[in-house]
Design an enzyme around this catalytic site. Structure first.
Site, PDB file in Angstrom:
ATOM      1  N   LEU A   1       0.844  -1.205   0.000  1.00 14.24           N
ATOM      2  CA  LEU A   1       0.000   0.000   0.000  1.00 14.24           C
ATOM      3  C   LEU A   1       0.877   1.251   0.000  1.00 14.24           C
ATOM      4  O   LEU A   1       0.790   2.086  -0.892  1.00 14.24           O
ATOM      5  CB  LEU A   1      -0.932  -0.012   1.229  1.00 14.24           C
TER       6      LEU A   1
ATOM      7  N   GLY B   1       1.952   7.728   2.852  1.00  9.75           N
ATOM      8  CA  GLY B   1       2.148   6.908   4.048  1.00  9.75           C
ATOM      9  C   GLY B   1       0.871   6.932   4.865  1.00  9.75           C
ATOM     10  O   GLY B   1      -0.045   6.149   4.631  1.00  9.75           O
TER      11      GLY B   1
ATOM     12  N   ASP C   1      -8.017  -3.131   9.574  1.00  4.10           N
ATOM     13  CA  ASP C   1      -8.708  -3.361  10.862  1.00  4.10           C
ATOM     14  C   ASP C   1      -8.179  -4.663  11.477  1.00  4.10           C
ATOM     15  O   ASP C   1      -7.892  -4.723  12.677  1.00  4.10           O
ATOM     16  CB  ASP C   1     -10.230  -3.485  10.660  1.00  4.10           C
TER      17      ASP C   1
ATOM     18  N   GLU D   1       1.267  -0.053  10.185  1.00  4.87           N
ATOM     19  CA  GLU D   1      -0.176  -0.343  10.096  1.00  4.87           C
ATOM     20  C   GLU D   1      -1.018   0.783  10.724  1.00  4.87           C
ATOM     21  O   GLU D   1      -2.052   0.548  11.338  1.00  4.87           O
ATOM     22  CB  GLU D   1      -0.493  -1.733  10.658  1.00  4.87           C
TER      23      GLU D   1
HETATM   24  N1  CAA Z   1     -13.538  -0.713   6.534  1.00  6.82           N
HETATM   25  C1  CAA Z   1     -14.241  -0.547   5.374  1.00  6.82           C
HETATM   26  N2  CAA Z   1     -14.272   0.623   4.702  1.00  6.82           N
HETATM   27  C2  CAA Z   1     -13.599   1.659   5.232  1.00  6.82           C
HETATM   28  C3  CAA Z   1     -12.843   1.559   6.412  1.00  6.82           C
HETATM   29  C4  CAA Z   1     -12.838   0.304   7.079  1.00  6.82           C
HETATM   30  N3  CAA Z   1     -12.152   0.131   8.215  1.00  6.82           N
HETATM   31  N4  CAA Z   1     -12.255   2.734   6.676  1.00  6.82           N
HETATM   32  C5  CAA Z   1     -12.606   3.569   5.694  1.00  6.82           C
HETATM   33  N5  CAA Z   1     -13.428   2.912   4.818  1.00  6.82           N
HETATM   34  C6  CAA Z   1     -14.063   3.474   3.620  1.00  6.82           C
HETATM   35  C7  CAA Z   1     -14.912   4.670   4.012  1.00  6.82           C
HETATM   36  O1  CAA Z   1     -16.209   4.273   4.377  1.00  6.82           O
HETATM   37  C8  CAA Z   1     -14.890   5.476   2.738  1.00  6.82           C
HETATM   38  O2  CAA Z   1     -15.797   4.916   1.801  1.00  6.82           O
HETATM   39  P1  CAA Z   1     -17.020   5.790   1.221  1.00  6.82           P
HETATM   40  O3  CAA Z   1     -16.370   6.979   0.565  1.00  6.82           O
HETATM   41  O4  CAA Z   1     -17.686   4.885   0.249  1.00  6.82           O
HETATM   42  O5  CAA Z   1     -17.838   6.172   2.389  1.00  6.82           O
HETATM   43  C9  CAA Z   1     -13.496   5.225   2.169  1.00  6.82           C
HETATM   44  O6  CAA Z   1     -13.036   3.991   2.761  1.00  6.82           O
HETATM   45  C10 CAA Z   1     -12.522   6.343   2.494  1.00  6.82           C
HETATM   46  O7  CAA Z   1     -12.418   6.436   3.908  1.00  6.82           O
HETATM   47  P2  CAA Z   1     -11.904   7.759   4.623  1.00  6.82           P
HETATM   48  O8  CAA Z   1     -12.717   8.921   4.144  1.00  6.82           O
HETATM   49  O9  CAA Z   1     -11.873   7.499   6.081  1.00  6.82           O
HETATM   50  O10 CAA Z   1     -10.422   7.899   4.021  1.00  6.82           O
HETATM   51  P3  CAA Z   1      -9.259   8.908   4.364  1.00  6.82           P
HETATM   52  O11 CAA Z   1      -8.543   9.249   3.122  1.00  6.82           O
HETATM   53  O12 CAA Z   1      -9.757  10.035   5.216  1.00  6.82           O
HETATM   54  O13 CAA Z   1      -8.214   7.992   5.204  1.00  6.82           O
HETATM   55  C11 CAA Z   1      -7.167   7.108   7.167  1.00  6.82           C
HETATM   56  C12 CAA Z   1      -8.466   7.552   6.459  1.00  6.82           C
HETATM   57  C13 CAA Z   1      -7.690   6.462   8.448  1.00  6.82           C
HETATM   58  C14 CAA Z   1      -6.289   8.274   7.531  1.00  6.82           C
HETATM   59  C15 CAA Z   1      -6.409   6.104   6.283  1.00  6.82           C
HETATM   60  O14 CAA Z   1      -5.770   6.724   5.204  1.00  6.82           O
HETATM   61  C16 CAA Z   1      -5.360   5.321   7.081  1.00  6.82           C
HETATM   62  O15 CAA Z   1      -5.685   4.366   7.759  1.00  6.82           O
HETATM   63  N6  CAA Z   1      -4.059   5.722   6.974  1.00  6.82           N
HETATM   64  C17 CAA Z   1      -2.971   4.943   7.523  1.00  6.82           C
HETATM   65  C18 CAA Z   1      -2.482   3.969   6.493  1.00  6.82           C
HETATM   66  C19 CAA Z   1      -1.799   2.778   7.101  1.00  6.82           C
HETATM   67  O16 CAA Z   1      -2.196   2.253   8.126  1.00  6.82           O
HETATM   68  N7  CAA Z   1      -0.787   2.311   6.420  1.00  6.82           N
HETATM   69  C20 CAA Z   1      -0.074   1.145   6.831  1.00  6.82           C
HETATM   70  C21 CAA Z   1       0.300   0.329   5.629  1.00  6.82           C
HETATM   71  S1  CAA Z   1       0.859  -1.324   5.884  1.00  6.82           S
HETATM   72  C22 CAA Z   1       2.324  -1.201   6.736  1.00  6.82           C
HETATM   73  O17 CAA Z   1       2.430  -0.510   7.681  1.00  6.82           O
HETATM   74  C23 CAA Z   1       3.505  -1.987   6.332  1.00  6.82           C
HETATM   75  C24 CAA Z   1       3.339  -3.406   6.447  1.00  6.82           C
HETATM   76  O18 CAA Z   1       3.590  -4.147   5.507  1.00  6.82           O
HETATM   77  C25 CAA Z   1       2.935  -3.986   7.759  1.00  6.82           C
END
Ligand code: CAA
Length: 381
Positions: free
Chosen positions: A125, A131, A241, A364
């Site tokens: 992702l 990020g 999640d 995450e």
């Molecule tokens: N389940 C289902 N759908 C979801 C959801 C969930 N938990 N969370 C959001 N959505 C949906 C929303 O309902 C929305 O859909 P609609 O437009 O149809 O209503 C859509 O997704 C967009 O949601 P947001 O408006 O909340 O999106 P946003 O741009 O404001 O982002 C955020 C929200 C929470 C900041 C998100 O960008 C986020 O979690 N950022 C952090 C990213 C992250 O955790 N990255 C880690 C990557 S993996 C890693 O670390 C490395 C590895 O390999 C382990």
């Protein structure tokens, strides 16, 4: 409300504990120093069914849920956090979205190989400019007949060097607003144009593999699309999640190891004519570590149980990660303080725990992202 583990969960916990103490704990410092995990560890985890823990039995897995995975991850991470994150990402960031969003063909094709560990999974992702703002990704997937052509660069991919299958998030509609134009694809290692890039040298979890993954005109068929076109961002978020429950469990495992080390050392170390555990200053640290760990553990179990019931658990998973990760770092800091100068050397594994704990507040979803997820839901009422 029953706070006791079932017989089945007790058995699986004991199996993971036994494996961790025999196979991981004695080698965790070696994996850290050599920046890789010995391959026989993966073979043994495959034999024990740990790679297929949450994969349905019909696809060769153990058919267990997030609660079982959490319990296993707490035990594995108590012994080796590098192995722990490898297992967490495999189960929660790849096995889970295929199970939840895959077609019958995709499940039949990939889940049996993931269940045995023949293929390790990874989640692509994050990008250099995306990020915390994950919806801002720039990797593209463009239609070419029935196929898709993927171009872009992913970074910080856990399991990048071990993985045989990647779930890749790419922009499929450049005209749509950020989160609305993203799709998910399943791309196996060996697909022409997919290369494993730079391997990161990290502060902690050094045995795990964290790499760039590069996509240069990577052609995949229509059957690679996971879930619906342009609905990949909710797939990514739903997957996280579950992933956040996994990292919370990792944090508890590291915290438990810190508490155990602190108890052991404080009983052995004598100053001013008595074991330092006799001093109230040390006892208060032990009391706070133990209480915060128990509180975080209950929150992890609640989030896992909700997900197993098929309920959305975004807030609960974020709360668990917020509390568990900050607790892990609190425990690591206090544990090192109790060890004093000795803890700052590699004579004890406390310095590794201190380094390993730090990432739980970052990947995450960083701690402040968890706060955003929680606050949005609380404010929405
Ligand atoms: N389940 C289902 N759908 C979801 C959801 C969930 N938990 N969370 C959001 N959505 C949906 C929303 O309902 C929305 O859909 P609609 O437009 O149809 O209503 C859509 O997704 C967009 O949601 P947001 O408006 O909340 O999106 P946003 O741009 O404001 O982002 C955020 C929200 C929470 C900041 C998100 O960008 C986020 O979690 N950022 C952090 C990213 C992250 O955790 N990255 C880690 C990557 S993996 C890693 O670390 C490395 C590895 O390999 C382990």
């Amino acid at each position: 409300m029953d706070f006791n583990l079932t017989e089945e969960l007790t058995l699986i916990r004991d199996m993971a504990r036994d494996f961790g103490e025999k196979e991981l704990l004695p080698r965790a410092a070696k994996f850290d120093a050599q920046e890789s995990i010995d391959p026989d560890v993966f073979e043994k985890m495959g034999e024990l069914g740990l790679f297929g823990l949450t994969i349905p039995e019909e696809y060769g897995g153990a058919g267990m849920g997030n609660l079982a995975l959490s319990i296993v991850l707490m035990e594995i991470n108590r012994c080796c956090a590098s192995t722990g994150v490898t297992l967490s990402v495999h189960n929660s960031l790849l096995g889970s979205p295929i199970k939840r969003f895959g077609t019958e063909e995709q499940k039949a094709k990939w889940l049996p190989k993931l269940a045995t560990g023949e293929l390790i999974g990874a989640y692509c992702l994050t990008e250099p400019n995306a990020g915390s703002d994950a919806a801002a990704i720039r990797t593209t997937a463009v239609r070419d007949g029935d196929d898709w052509i993927l171009d872009g660069t992913k970074i910080f991919v856990t399991n990048g060097g071990f993985a045989g299958l990647f779930v890749v998030y790419a922009r499929t509609n450049p005209d749509a607003s950020n989160a609305k134009g993203i799709s998910a694809f399943l791309v196996p290692k060996g697909t022409p144009g997919l290369t494993v890039g730079k391997k990161e040298k990290k502060l902690g979890i050094r045995g795990s593999s964290t790499t760039e993954i590069l996509f240069d005109k990577v052609r995949v068929g229509a059957d690679a699309l996971l879930g619906e076109e342009n609905k990949g961002f909710p797939v990514a978020m739903d997957t996280l999640d579950g992933g956040r429950i996994g990292i919370s469990s990792q944090a508890i495992g590291i915290g438990d190891a810190c508490l155990e080390a602190a108890v052991k050392y404080s009983k052995e170390r004598e100053q001013f004519g008595r074991p330092i555990s006799a001093f109230q200053a040390i006892q208060w640290k032990i009391a706070d570590m133990s209480s915060r760990l128990d509180a975080a553990r209950l929150m992890v179990f609640r989030a896992a149980a909700l997900r197993d019931e098929g309920k959305r658990c975004s807030r609960e998973a974020a709360q668990a990660k917020l509390l568990a990760s900050t607790t892990a770092n609190y425990c690591a800091d206090e544990c090192l303080q109790i060890h004093g100068g000795a803890g700052y050397t590699d004579d004890f594994h406390v310095e590794r725990l201190f380094r390993d704990a730090r990432i739980t507040e970052i990947y995450e979803g960083a701690t402040d992202i968890q706060r955003i997820v929680i606050a949005r839901q609380v404010l929405a009422g």
